[in-house]
Design a protein around this motif. Structure first.
Motif, PDB file in Angstrom:
ATOM      1  N   CYS A   1      -1.391   8.011  -9.694  1.00 37.76           N
ATOM      2  CA  CYS A   1      -1.790   6.684  -9.212  1.00 37.76           C
ATOM      3  C   CYS A   1      -0.868   5.567  -9.692  1.00 37.76           C
ATOM      4  O   CYS A   1      -0.906   4.465  -9.130  1.00 37.76           O
ATOM      5  CB  CYS A   1      -3.226   6.376  -9.634  1.00 37.76           C
ATOM      6  N   THR A   2      -0.045   5.813 -10.692  1.00 35.04           N
ATOM      7  CA  THR A   2       0.761   4.729 -11.256  1.00 35.04           C
ATOM      8  C   THR A   2       2.262   4.881 -11.021  1.00 35.04           C
ATOM      9  O   THR A   2       2.983   3.875 -11.013  1.00 35.04           O
ATOM     10  CB  THR A   2       0.510   4.603 -12.770  1.00 35.04           C
TER      11      THR A   2
ATOM     12  N   LYS B   1      -1.253   6.136  -1.179  1.00 38.35           N
ATOM     13  CA  LYS B   1      -1.592   7.240  -2.078  1.00 38.35           C
ATOM     14  C   LYS B   1      -2.696   8.135  -1.499  1.00 38.35           C
ATOM     15  O   LYS B   1      -2.632   9.368  -1.615  1.00 38.35           O
ATOM     16  CB  LYS B   1      -2.037   6.693  -3.440  1.00 38.35           C
ATOM     17  N   ARG B   2      -3.709   7.534  -0.908  1.00 36.09           N
ATOM     18  CA  ARG B   2      -4.793   8.341  -0.331  1.00 36.09           C
ATOM     19  C   ARG B   2      -4.267   9.257   0.771  1.00 36.09           C
ATOM     20  O   ARG B   2      -4.683  10.414   0.882  1.00 36.09           O
ATOM     21  CB  ARG B   2      -5.901   7.444   0.225  1.00 36.09           C
TER      22      ARG B   2
ATOM     23  N   GLN C   1      -7.965   6.135  -9.801  1.00 36.24           N
ATOM     24  CA  GLN C   1      -8.480   4.915  -9.162  1.00 36.24           C
ATOM     25  C   GLN C   1      -7.856   4.662  -7.788  1.00 36.24           C
ATOM     26  O   GLN C   1      -8.485   4.025  -6.931  1.00 36.24           O
ATOM     27  CB  GLN C   1      -8.207   3.718 -10.062  1.00 36.24           C
ATOM     28  N   CYS C   2      -6.643   5.149  -7.536  1.00 31.69           N
ATOM     29  CA  CYS C   2      -5.986   4.907  -6.248  1.00 31.69           C
ATOM     30  C   CYS C   2      -6.651   5.663  -5.104  1.00 31.69           C
ATOM     31  O   CYS C   2      -6.364   5.407  -3.930  1.00 31.69           O
ATOM     32  CB  CYS C   2      -4.503   5.266  -6.312  1.00 31.69           C
TER      33      CYS C   2
END
Length: 236
Positions: free
Chosen positions: A88-89, A152-153, A233-234
């Protein structure tokens, strides 16, 4: 025959090969760039190079596309915690992991894997299988480009639908049905962890008949997935 060979390696023959080869290389280089854009819309359902190989060799394959919203969240969380904790980062490449691998290689030590989910996704979509320095050189900029354009999803959705989970078994829905007889939306935490730790070696690992070592790995990933929090979280 000898004359034909001389013609092939003559100056004129070399020029002809260059004229043919340069456009071919240019097309091959441009193809992933164009396809990445085409793969952004959720209605598109990409297939991998391994799936193409299975079709060409008449083996066929089992793949049932499923939207990310129809996959148990714990499965995606388990895959992140097993395969790419900084998914996610980072921006396609985990620079910290990559530096560690380069440092180990320079020190003559055994190198660990540093492939991120975007790197594995572009490899599956556009490149060939097996370890190769050339493939890694191509894979890195492709992963950065892919991550820059694709949310990202969507990256996770594509990856979970093209990843190999066994011989001729691709995507989480086909894997879930094959190994546990249920849809991916109904996977338990334990089943999700077992499927996640199968990914690095799907030819040798069977999540439905896991040995002691695989079960231990699954226990670690199950625990990490339960505390994933900001790491995933993404996908929210």
């Amino acid at each position: 025959m000898a004359a034909a060979r001389r013609g092939m390696f003559s100056r004129g023959g070399l020029r002809r090969w260059v004229r043919l080869g340069v456009p071919t290389v240019a097309i091959m280089a441009a193809l992933p760039v164009v396809l990445t854009v085409l793969y952004i819309p959720p209605v598109v359902r990409p297939i991998s190079t391994l799936m193409i190989k299975d079709l060409v060799t008449l083996q066929g394959y089992d793949r049932q596309w499923v939207a990310l919203d129809d996959i148990a969240p714990v499965l995606a969380h388990s895959v992140i915690m097993s395969e790419d904790g900084q998914f996610c980062t980072h921006r396609g490449v985990d620079l910290g992991e990559l530096k560690g691998v380069i440092s180990d290689a320079l020190d003559g030590e055994a190198t660990r894997g540093a492939s991120t989910i975007p790197m594995q996704t572009v490899k599956n979509l556009f490149l060939w299988n097996g370890r190769s320095f050339l493939r890694k050189v191509v894979e890195l900029p492709l992963a950065i480009y892919f991550d820059a354009l694709v949310p990202k999803r969507r990256i996770m959705e594509i990856y979970l639908n093209i990843a190999e989970w066994g011989p001729n078994i691709y995507g989480i829905e086909a894997a879930s049905q094959h190994y546990f007889g249920k849809p991916a939306s109904q996977l338990s935490r334990r089943q999700a962890a077992l499927l996640a730790v199968t990914l690095p070696n799907p030819a040798a690992r069977n999540p439905a008949k896991a040995g002691p070592g695989l079960r231990r790995l699954a226990t670690v990933i199950e625990r990490r997935a339960g505390k994933a929090g900001a790491y995933v979280q993404c996908l929210n």
